[in-house]
Design an enzyme around this catalytic site. Structure first.
Site, PDB file in Angstrom:
ATOM      1  N   GLY A 231       0.834  -1.200   0.000  1.00 38.22           N
ATOM      2  CA  GLY A 231       0.000   0.000   0.000  1.00 38.22           C
ATOM      3  C   GLY A 231       0.864   1.243   0.000  1.00 38.22           C
ATOM      4  CB  SER A 232       0.041   4.749   0.572  1.00 34.36           C
ATOM      5  OG  SER A 232      -0.527   4.688   1.862  1.00 34.36           O
ATOM      6  CB  THR A 233       5.190   5.776   1.571  1.00 35.50           C
ATOM      7  OG1 THR A 233       5.721   5.123   0.406  1.00 35.50           O
ATOM      8  CG2 THR A 233       6.325   6.098   2.511  1.00 35.50           C
ATOM      9  CB  THR A 235      -0.997   2.945   4.938  1.00 37.59           C
ATOM     10  OG1 THR A 235      -1.857   3.895   4.328  1.00 37.59           O
ATOM     11  CG2 THR A 235      -1.817   2.043   5.819  1.00 37.59           C
ATOM     12  N   GLY A 236       2.179   2.512   5.312  1.00 38.54           N
ATOM     13  CA  GLY A 236       3.284   1.605   5.643  1.00 38.54           C
ATOM     14  C   GLY A 236       3.977   2.018   6.933  1.00 38.54           C
ATOM     15  CD  GLU A 253       7.160  -5.499  -1.848  1.00 39.16           C
ATOM     16  OE1 GLU A 253       7.579  -4.512  -2.482  1.00 39.16           O
ATOM     17  OE2 GLU A 253       7.805  -6.554  -1.742  1.00 39.16           O
ATOM     18  CB  CYS A 288       3.518   0.331  -6.790  1.00 40.59           C
ATOM     19  SG  CYS A 288       3.737  -1.367  -7.306  1.00 40.59           S
TER      20      CYS A 288
END
Ligand code: NAD
Length: 481
Positions: A231-233, A235-236, A253, A288
């Site tokens: 997912g997004s950075t 949220t990561g 990822e 991505c």
């Protein structure tokens, strides 16, 4: 395939799959799933509670002791059977994927086909025991043990492919896995996990669907051992923080702002332009590893730009189930609004559009395929990830300066280099700070090849020995001779 006909997989209700069965969702709060081409509700899914997560974890824990003792070969055989089940579902899945995700039928088909090697080839990478050291008295062996209960958190851009990457890696290594799909695209994932129940013992592979509370409940859960997150950075970072409380293993990822470098040496300008555009606009830019900054050498800039302007006319945008359409809408309203900011910047700062630019207000979350002519390097469009069909075309001259610009980014997921001078392309590729570089090739994956991001694009990798090892605990045993 008949285009425009609803998938038969929409006929039955959708629910969590726990302990081998579809959960009776009577009385649960429900979540609407929307077709992004029409903005109409196509199905509903129940919203999980904390207890739903606990039930799935209980079932996974109960399944783990016997599942983890099956042999690699047994699991490989079951995965192959699962692949056959999946193939049989593909014609209906393709229609369902287009309905919930928005991508064209052609690219839904492509998503379903590109996962197939994971059912057969992944098992050929073996994490067998190895002797790592030997002396007069002892032999030290290295072995890989499954972690236990894993969870896979999946985004909405490739719901089938990205979920099955996680499922196949977890299962071949002897883990149990609970999937949390994106609330925007849970439907195909539910049907695929339902099909898994015919093959795997109850509790081995499950799915729980829900709203924004569900992700954090999973990442903080004390009885889940690993999170595989895509997912997004933004949220990561939350996932990493949440996992630290229980010292969970995690693989991240995340997002990217991938450079695409076009060398001055081109044997066929039209083919290169076509490939570059496909890399940028595939899945309407919601990839991505899409080409998000296209750097073209100044010697060919004008010719390449003119070729792009021509080639882009061949790509039709529209509802994914319409004949001839290649690129569909943005998947959801939230992402549609984020992409709007990039169009607004280009308008406000009077950037020139080589194609697109004008956004028509109509049903569905559609944008035209838009290429912006040489915007400043510090613009939002060059610096950030639009995750939509708008891309900057930039000029380069000096290789050292190009590398500096390419690497001057918080991200490092993928990169592509296009040109007929293989030595120059390789020299450039080796200097790029990204997890993968493709030379004169569309972005692609293979179960044996690791995929992961550098810098803010991720931690760890999926696939290959590194990907499988990330689902395991390594153990050393010093055996007396
Ligand atoms: P997202 O981060 O919003 O959501 C991803 C998943 O995380 C969803 O299932 C979501 O429900 C869940 N989630 C949301 N908040 C959470 C939380 N606090 N804790 C745990 N889970 C939570 O991402 P998205 O918008 O669905 O996907 C787009 C992004 O994903 C882009 O940035 C894209 O580049 C990236 N992406 C990366 C890869 C890769 O392999 N590196 C692949 C596809 C997409």
């Amino acid at each position: 395939m008949t285009v425009g006909v609803a998938s038969k997989l929409l006929d039955a209700p959708f629910s969590h799959v726990i302990n081998g069965k579809s959960v009776d969702a009577k009385g649960a709060k429900m979540l609407d799933v929307i077709d992004p081409a029409t903005e109409k509700v196509i199905a509903q899914v129940p919203i999980a509670t904390k207890e739903t997560v606990d039930q799935a974890v209980d079932a996974a824990q109960a399944a783990f002791p016997s599942w983890s003792k099956t042999s690699w070969d047994e699991r490989a055989k079951l995965l192959e059977q699962y692949g056959e089940e999946f193939k049989a579902m593909t014609p209906e899945l393709v229609k369902l994927l287009t309905a919930e995700q928005g991508k064209s039928i052609m690219f839904s088909q492509h998503e379903c086909e590109s996962i197939l090697p994971w059912f057969t080839e992944l098992a050929k990478i073996r994490l067998d025991e190895k002797v790592k050291h030997e002396d007069e008295t002892h032999r030290a062996i290295e072995r890989y043990l499954p972690l236990g209960v894993c969870a896979g958190i999946v985004p909405w851009n490739f719901p089938i492919l990205l979920m099955l990457w996680k499922v196949t890696q977890a299962l071949i290594t002897g883990n149990c896995i609970i999937i949390k799909p994106s609330p925007f695209t849970p439907l195909c994932d539910i049907r695929i996990i339902e099909a898994a129940q015919k093959i795997f013992p109850p509790g081995v592979v499950q799915i729980v669907v829900g709203d924004d509370n569900l992700g954090p409940w999973i990442t903080e859960h004390p009885r889940i051992q690993k999170i595989s997150f895509t997912g997004s950075t933004v949220t990561g970072r939350l996932v990493a923080k949440s996992c630290s409380a229980t010292l969970k293993r995690f693989t991240l990822e995340l997002g990217g702002n991938d450079p695409c470098i076009v060398l001055p040496q081109q044997s066929d300008m039209a083919t290169a332009a076509q490939n570059v555009l496909l890399s940028a606009f595939f899945n309407s830019g919601q990839v991505c590893i899409a080409a998000k900054r296209i750097y073209v050498h100044e010697d060919i800039y004008d010719e390449f730009k003119a070729t792009l302007a021509q080639v882009v006319q061949n790509f039709k945008v529209g509802p994914g189930n319409e004949e001839g359409v290649m690129f569909g809408p943005i998947n959801n309203k939230m992402q549609y609004n984020k992409v709007a900011e990039f169009f607004e910047e280009s308008k406000n700062k009077k950037f020139n559009f080589i194609s697109g630019g004008e956004v028509e207000k109509k049903e569905g979350y559609f944008y035209p395929l838009s290429i912006v002519d040489n915007p400043p390097e510090d613009s939002k469009l060059v610096q950030e990830e639009p995750f939509g069909p708008i891309v900057p075309l930039l000029k380069w001259k000096d290789e050292a300066d190009l590398i500096k610009r390419v690497n001057d980014s918080q991200w490092g997921l993928g990169a592509t280099v296009w040109g007929s001078d293989n030595a120059a392309a390789e020299r450039i590729a080796r200097q790029i700070e990204s997890g993968t570089v493709w030379i004169s090739r569309m972005v692609s994956h293979h179960p044996a090849v690791p995929f992961g991001g550098m810098k803010s694009s991720g931690i760890g990798a999926e696939h290959g020995t590194a990907g499988l090892a990330a689902y395991c605990q390594v153990q050393a045993i010093w055996l007396p001779k």
